[in-house]
Motif scaffolding. Sequence first.
Motif, PDB file in Angstrom:
ATOM      1  N   TYR A 194       0.830  -1.200   0.000  1.00 26.49           N
ATOM      2  CA  TYR A 194       0.000   0.000   0.000  1.00 26.49           C
ATOM      3  C   TYR A 194       0.869   1.255   0.000  1.00 26.49           C
ATOM      4  CZ  TYR A 194      -3.348  -3.529   1.528  1.00 26.49           C
ATOM      5  OH  TYR A 194      -4.111  -4.664   1.625  1.00 26.49           O
ATOM      6  N   MET A 195       0.424   2.257  -0.743  1.00 26.92           N
ATOM      7  CA  MET A 195       1.183   3.507  -0.874  1.00 26.92           C
ATOM      8  C   MET A 195       0.880   4.415   0.321  1.00 26.92           C
ATOM      9  SD  MET A 195       2.998   3.139  -3.541  1.00 26.92           S
ATOM     10  CE  MET A 195       3.528   4.819  -3.888  1.00 26.92           C
ATOM     11  N   ILE A 196       1.577   4.179   1.416  1.00 24.69           N
ATOM     12  CA  ILE A 196       1.405   4.964   2.628  1.00 24.69           C
ATOM     13  C   ILE A 196       2.761   5.551   3.012  1.00 24.69           C
ATOM     14  CG2 ILE A 196       0.786   4.888   5.078  1.00 24.69           C
ATOM     15  CD1 ILE A 196      -1.083   2.596   4.438  1.00 24.69           C
ATOM     16  N   PRO A 197       2.838   6.850   3.273  1.00 20.16           N
ATOM     17  CA  PRO A 197       4.127   7.457   3.630  1.00 20.16           C
ATOM     18  C   PRO A 197       4.672   6.881   4.930  1.00 20.16           C
ATOM     19  CG  PRO A 197       2.327   9.015   3.976  1.00 20.16           C
ATOM     20  CD  PRO A 197       1.746   7.852   3.257  1.00 20.16           C
ATOM     21  N   TYR A 198       5.994   6.781   5.001  1.00 26.49           N
ATOM     22  CA  TYR A 198       6.629   6.203   6.184  1.00 26.49           C
ATOM     23  C   TYR A 198       7.871   6.995   6.568  1.00 26.49           C
ATOM     24  CZ  TYR A 198       9.677   4.088   2.632  1.00 26.49           C
ATOM     25  OH  TYR A 198      10.533   3.888   1.575  1.00 26.49           O
ATOM     26  N   VAL A 199       8.292   6.780   7.821  1.00 24.66           N
ATOM     27  CA  VAL A 199       9.530   7.351   8.342  1.00 24.66           C
ATOM     28  C   VAL A 199      10.299   6.211   9.005  1.00 24.66           C
ATOM     29  CG1 VAL A 199      10.595   9.025   9.892  1.00 24.66           C
ATOM     30  CG2 VAL A 199       8.408   9.576   8.790  1.00 24.66           C
ATOM     31  N   LYS A 200      11.500   5.945   8.548  1.00 25.79           N
ATOM     32  CA  LYS A 200      12.279   4.855   9.125  1.00 25.79           C
ATOM     33  C   LYS A 200      13.733   4.954   8.692  1.00 25.79           C
ATOM     34  CE  LYS A 200      11.621   0.701   7.493  1.00 25.79           C
ATOM     35  NZ  LYS A 200      12.986   0.346   7.053  1.00 25.79           N
ATOM     36  N   VAL A 201      14.573   4.171   9.348  1.00 22.25           N
ATOM     37  CA  VAL A 201      15.937   4.043   8.871  1.00 22.25           C
ATOM     38  C   VAL A 201      15.972   2.925   7.833  1.00 22.25           C
ATOM     39  CG1 VAL A 201      16.885   4.777  11.097  1.00 22.25           C
ATOM     40  CG2 VAL A 201      16.621   2.340  10.616  1.00 22.25           C
ATOM     41  N   ASP A 202      17.082   2.813   7.130  1.00 22.27           N
ATOM     42  CA  ASP A 202      17.293   1.682   6.228  1.00 22.27           C
ATOM     43  C   ASP A 202      17.771   0.513   7.087  1.00 22.27           C
ATOM     44  OD1 ASP A 202      18.269  -0.224   4.448  1.00 22.27           O
ATOM     45  OD2 ASP A 202      18.948   1.277   3.001  1.00 22.27           O
ATOM     46  N   ASP A 203      16.841  -0.318   7.533  1.00 24.96           N
ATOM     47  CA  ASP A 203      17.167  -1.371   8.490  1.00 24.96           C
ATOM     48  C   ASP A 203      18.185  -2.370   7.941  1.00 24.96           C
ATOM     49  OD1 ASP A 203      15.440  -1.108  10.988  1.00 24.96           O
ATOM     50  OD2 ASP A 203      13.970  -0.826   9.408  1.00 24.96           O
ATOM     51  N   ARG A 204      18.064  -2.675   6.685  1.00 19.59           N
ATOM     52  CA  ARG A 204      19.004  -3.631   6.084  1.00 19.59           C
ATOM     53  C   ARG A 204      20.423  -3.079   6.106  1.00 19.59           C
ATOM     54  NH1 ARG A 204      21.229  -5.583   1.291  1.00 19.59           N
ATOM     55  NH2 ARG A 204      20.916  -7.821   0.937  1.00 19.59           N
ATOM     56  N   GLN A 205      20.563  -1.831   5.708  1.00 19.72           N
ATOM     57  CA  GLN A 205      21.876  -1.199   5.678  1.00 19.72           C
ATOM     58  C   GLN A 205      22.435  -1.008   7.081  1.00 19.72           C
ATOM     59  OE1 GLN A 205      23.740  -0.774   3.157  1.00 19.72           O
ATOM     60  NE2 GLN A 205      25.400   0.409   4.066  1.00 19.72           N
ATOM     61  N   ALA A 206      21.576  -0.643   8.028  1.00 19.80           N
ATOM     62  CA  ALA A 206      22.033  -0.445   9.402  1.00 19.80           C
ATOM     63  C   ALA A 206      22.509  -1.763  10.010  1.00 19.80           C
ATOM     64  CB  ALA A 206      20.907   0.149  10.245  1.00 19.80           C
ATOM     65  N   ALA A 207      21.783  -2.849   9.771  1.00 18.80           N
ATOM     66  CA  ALA A 207      22.202  -4.159  10.266  1.00 18.80           C
ATOM     67  C   ALA A 207      23.500  -4.601   9.594  1.00 18.80           C
ATOM     68  CB  ALA A 207      21.102  -5.185  10.014  1.00 18.80           C
ATOM     69  N   TYR A 208      23.608  -4.296   8.316  1.00 16.75           N
ATOM     70  CA  TYR A 208      24.832  -4.612   7.569  1.00 16.75           C
ATOM     71  C   TYR A 208      26.025  -3.905   8.215  1.00 16.75           C
ATOM     72  CZ  TYR A 208      27.858  -5.236   3.424  1.00 16.75           C
ATOM     73  OH  TYR A 208      28.887  -5.583   2.571  1.00 16.75           O
ATOM     74  N   GLN A 209      25.866  -2.626   8.504  1.00 10.72           N
ATOM     75  CA  GLN A 209      26.972  -1.850   9.065  1.00 10.72           C
ATOM     76  C   GLN A 209      27.307  -2.276  10.492  1.00 10.72           C
ATOM     77  OE1 GLN A 209      26.050   2.300   8.537  1.00 10.72           O
ATOM     78  NE2 GLN A 209      26.271   2.220   6.314  1.00 10.72           N
ATOM     79  N   ALA A 210      26.295  -2.651  11.269  1.00  9.00           N
ATOM     80  CA  ALA A 210      26.538  -3.110  12.634  1.00  9.00           C
ATOM     81  C   ALA A 210      27.377  -4.386  12.628  1.00  9.00           C
ATOM     82  CB  ALA A 210      25.220  -3.357  13.349  1.00  9.00           C
ATOM     83  N   THR A 211      27.009  -5.323  11.758  1.00  8.11           N
ATOM     84  CA  THR A 211      27.765  -6.575  11.670  1.00  8.11           C
ATOM     85  C   THR A 211      29.144  -6.332  11.071  1.00  8.11           C
ATOM     86  OG1 THR A 211      25.639  -7.687  11.299  1.00  8.11           O
ATOM     87  CG2 THR A 211      27.632  -8.983  10.927  1.00  8.11           C
ATOM     88  N   ALA A 212      29.228  -5.428  10.094  1.00 14.68           N
ATOM     89  CA  ALA A 212      30.519  -5.095   9.489  1.00 14.68           C
ATOM     90  C   ALA A 212      31.457  -4.491  10.531  1.00 14.68           C
ATOM     91  CB  ALA A 212      30.318  -4.117   8.334  1.00 14.68           C
ATOM     92  N   TYR A 213      30.897  -3.740  11.476  1.00 11.44           N
ATOM     93  CA  TYR A 213      31.709  -3.145  12.548  1.00 11.44           C
ATOM     94  C   TYR A 213      32.374  -4.243  13.372  1.00 11.44           C
ATOM     95  CZ  TYR A 213      32.819  -0.518  16.799  1.00 11.44           C
ATOM     96  OH  TYR A 213      33.464   0.029  17.884  1.00 11.44           O
ATOM     97  N   LEU A 214      31.633  -5.305  13.645  1.00 13.43           N
ATOM     98  CA  LEU A 214      32.212  -6.428  14.384  1.00 13.43           C
ATOM     99  C   LEU A 214      33.305  -7.111  13.572  1.00 13.43           C
ATOM    100  CD1 LEU A 214      28.912  -7.966  15.828  1.00 13.43           C
ATOM    101  CD2 LEU A 214      30.606  -6.592  17.064  1.00 13.43           C
ATOM    102  N   ILE A 215      33.074  -7.264  12.279  1.00  8.16           N
ATOM    103  CA  ILE A 215      34.079  -7.877  11.404  1.00  8.16           C
ATOM    104  C   ILE A 215      35.336  -7.016  11.346  1.00  8.16           C
ATOM    105  CG2 ILE A 215      34.570  -8.559   9.011  1.00  8.16           C
ATOM    106  CD1 ILE A 215      31.565  -9.272   8.753  1.00  8.16           C
ATOM    107  N   GLN A 216      35.155  -5.709  11.256  1.00  9.76           N
ATOM    108  CA  GLN A 216      36.297  -4.784  11.221  1.00  9.76           C
ATOM    109  C   GLN A 216      37.121  -4.857  12.502  1.00  9.76           C
ATOM    110  OE1 GLN A 216      34.268  -1.081  10.489  1.00  9.76           O
ATOM    111  NE2 GLN A 216      33.569  -1.752   8.467  1.00  9.76           N
ATOM    112  N   ASN A 217      36.486  -5.289  13.578  1.00 10.21           N
ATOM    113  CA  ASN A 217      37.203  -5.448  14.844  1.00 10.21           C
ATOM    114  C   ASN A 217      37.737  -6.870  15.029  1.00 10.21           C
ATOM    115  OD1 ASN A 217      37.136  -3.012  16.919  1.00 10.21           O
ATOM    116  ND2 ASN A 217      35.277  -2.890  15.682  1.00 10.21           N
ATOM    117  N   GLY A 218      37.791  -7.613  13.942  1.00 10.48           N
ATOM    118  CA  GLY A 218      38.447  -8.915  13.951  1.00 10.48           C
ATOM    119  C   GLY A 218      37.571 -10.110  14.237  1.00 10.48           C
ATOM    120  N   HIS A 219      36.280  -9.920  14.337  1.00  6.82           N
ATOM    121  CA  HIS A 219      35.375 -11.030  14.655  1.00  6.82           C
ATOM    122  C   HIS A 219      34.844 -11.671  13.368  1.00  6.82           C
ATOM    123  CE1 HIS A 219      35.249  -9.944  18.933  1.00  6.82           C
ATOM    124  NE2 HIS A 219      35.259  -8.685  18.518  1.00  6.82           N
TER     125      HIS A 219
END
Length: 334
Positions: A153-178
């Motif tokens: 449905y065409m309804i306006p929304y406000v949100k973060v890019d959850d996929r990208q944010a989760a990607y970056q959170a996990t990438a942060y752990l990888i960058q720290n050697g995990h």
Amino acid sequence: MNIPTIKDVAKAANVSVATVSRVLHNLSGYSNKTKLKVLQAVEELGYHPNAIARGLINKRTQTIGVLFPDVSSGFSSDILHGIEEVAHEKGFSVIVCNTAEEGKRTMKYLQVLREKQVDGVVFTSEVLKDEYYQALKEMGIPVVLVNTQSHKYMIPYVKVDDRQAAYQATAYLIQNGHREIAMISGTLGDTVAGTRVEGYRQVLEDHDIQFLESRVAYGDFRWESGRKAMELLLADAPPFTALFAASDEMAIGAMGAVFAKGMRIPDDLSIIGYDDLTLAKITFPPLTTVHQPLAQMGRLASDKLIALIENSQDVSSTIVSHHIVERQTVRSKG
């Protein structure tokens, strides 16, 4: 100073109290001239509330409804703060509804909001099911989504890019050697939760790390479920050195399970959360997390909804920015 009463209005308009009541409740039995006299008296006396007269003229109640799955959470309260701030500035009242987990009371509260004749609805966090959409459509009022979106449905929304944010959170752990990284996701089948799992999975694939379903546990974004999910991972999952939790509350619950096992954070296990609630700052150790501007999201949603109510104009959706807040729960293995 005396507060004006309905009798004062009747006297000023030179009509009976019954006539004033009929006008204010939009019933029949009076002329248009009488109606105008009553409304003028209401305005001049400041009869409580002035919004009654305005509502009869512009067919609005100056009220918006907000639906939350859990009004007691820090996540909801931060968004609500932003919603109420803008609503108050623009002369609107807010009715808050707690729909409970998995939307158990959503249809009930949509009926309540219909009976209250709200001018619009902010719908947060839940999946917009077909039955919810049909109920809102029948109400004939505008809707804005927060922390969720509808691909149907065409309804306006406000949100973060959850996929990208989760990607970056996990990438942060990888960058720290995990490289052995587990995840606690939100409710299985929830679109927001699923999108965050997608981001987690994609970043593992991009770094040639095998995705293991056994390293993913599911909660409901609340801290109790985070603790239980962490207990499950510690008991059954292949060994891991880091965890991405899809909400701060679940991350904090997970931390409790880790401490109960006699493990240390971040020495034995690194954890990153998602939301940047006040709780993330005051827990020990302070939680590294993904910041999403919850109060700003509430303000934007309220602003968009009121624009739709007052102008019936189209408004666009907004993807707000996020970033990682480094604190003390992630250890570098380098």
